[in-house]
Design an enzyme around this catalytic site. Structure first.
Site, short mmCIF file in Angstrom:
data_model
loop_
_atom_site.label_atom_id
_atom_site.label_comp_id
_atom_site.label_asym_id
_atom_site.label_seq_id
_atom_site.Cartn_x
_atom_site.Cartn_y
_atom_site.Cartn_z
N SER A 58 -0.21 -5.17 -9.95
CA SER A 58 0.15 -4.99 -11.36
C SER A 58 -0.69 -3.89 -12.03
O SER A 58 -1.78 -3.57 -11.58
CB SER A 58 -0.06 -6.29 -12.12
N1 SAH Z 1 -1.22 -10.56 -8.24
C1 SAH Z 1 -0.90 -9.49 -7.32
C2 SAH Z 1 0.41 -8.80 -7.64
C3 SAH Z 1 1.47 -9.61 -7.15
S1 SAH Z 1 3.10 -9.00 -7.01
C4 SAH Z 1 -2.00 -8.47 -7.25
O1 SAH Z 1 -2.96 -8.57 -8.03
O2 SAH Z 1 -1.92 -7.60 -6.39
C5 SAH Z 1 3.85 -10.61 -6.88
C6 SAH Z 1 3.57 -11.32 -5.56
O3 SAH Z 1 4.17 -12.60 -5.66
C7 SAH Z 1 4.19 -10.63 -4.36
O4 SAH Z 1 3.21 -10.37 -3.40
C8 SAH Z 1 5.22 -11.66 -3.85
O5 SAH Z 1 5.36 -11.67 -2.46
C9 SAH Z 1 4.63 -12.96 -4.38
N2 SAH Z 1 5.56 -14.08 -4.53
C10 SAH Z 1 6.84 -14.06 -4.97
N3 SAH Z 1 7.36 -15.30 -4.98
C11 SAH Z 1 6.37 -16.14 -4.55
C12 SAH Z 1 6.29 -17.55 -4.36
N4 SAH Z 1 7.32 -18.35 -4.57
N5 SAH Z 1 5.11 -18.07 -3.92
C13 SAH Z 1 4.04 -17.26 -3.67
N6 SAH Z 1 4.07 -15.93 -3.83
C14 SAH Z 1 5.22 -15.36 -4.28
#
Ligand code: SAH
Length: 218
Positions: free
Chosen positions: A70
């Site tokens: 993000s």
């Molecule tokens: N917080 C992260 C950015 C995340 S992007 C950072 O600081 O880099 C969102 C993430 O959520 C992605 O990696 C995606 O694979 C994950 N995601 C999506 N649905 C999910 C779920 N149901 N459970 C766990 N992770 C999930």
């Protein structure tokens, strides 16, 4: 050789301090704990090699598998809204690179984070370990069900956009806890929401418009 390393680190520290001033402080983030965490976490070590030079720019970046790290401001904003301090326990859904988990880990007592892409979960766990974040526990799996074993959580941050707030996460929020989640459809503008639990009842506040990758549910 050593001088090169020192010079590089100095360059990244400068870029990070500038990021905090221009992108974070100037846009209204004031919590000293959050500002300090944003200054401490080496964001350039959370992005793929080819994006290192863009690590401190004002936007999200690809981290592989169709996912993104993000924008720094959004990470700072979500962290501030969650009202973290050293007494608290946090759950993050969507570990991705591990950056948001590291920012939380700088402030709170313990961070639990769940990632649905196995490769990202593994890479983030290794990265956090290498950087010395001993108070973060990473799990591979679907975060929809939360992490019952360690519930309740004072803070729950979801970093992928869901159409609805998963009920298990609301259930695992502690009394006086705060849950931050982007709500809306994939590839559309979503609303960042704050949920607070007081005397067992939930209040919801709309915060701002955001754009996150979709929350996957198996
Ligand atoms: N917080 C992260 C950015 C995340 S992007 C950072 O600081 O880099 C969102 C993430 O959520 C992605 O990696 C995606 O694979 C994950 N995601 C999506 N649905 C999910 C779920 N149901 N459970 C766990 N992770 C999930």
């Amino acid at each position: 050789m050593k001088e090169t390393v020192t010079y590089q680190e100095d360059k990244f520290t400068k870029a990070r301090n500038l990021m905090v001033r221009v992108q974070i402080i100037d846009r209204g983030i004031t919590d000293p704990l959050v500002l300090n965490a944003m200054k401490n976490v080496p964001r350039h070590l959370f992005v793929p090699q080819e994006y290192v030079s863009e690590a401190y720019e004002d936007g999200p970046l690809p981290i592989g598998y169709g996912q993104t790290i993000s924008q720094p401001y959004i990470v700072a904003y979500m962290t501030e809204v969650a009202d973290p301090d050293s007494t608290k326990k946090a759950l993050e859904i969507g570990t991705g690179s591990g950056y948001q988990a590291a920012v939380l880990a700088e402030i709170v007592n313990k961070v639990y984070t769940i990632e649905i892409v196995p490769e990202l979960a593994k890479e983030a766990a290794e990265r956090l370990e290498k950087l010395g974040y001993r108070n973060v526990k990473v799990k591979y799996g679907d975060g929809y069900a939360g992490w019952k074993e360690y519930a309740p959580f004072d803070i729950i941050i979801i970093t992928a956009a869901a159409e609805q707030i998963p009920q298990p996460l609301i259930d695992q929020l502690a009394e006086n806890g705060k849950l931050v989640i982007p709500i809306g459809y994939a590839n559309a503008v979503q609303e960042l929401m704050l949920l607070e639990k007081k005397k067992g009842s939930i209040t919801k506040t709309r915060l701002l418009s955001v754009r996150f990758v979709p929350f996957r549910h198996s």
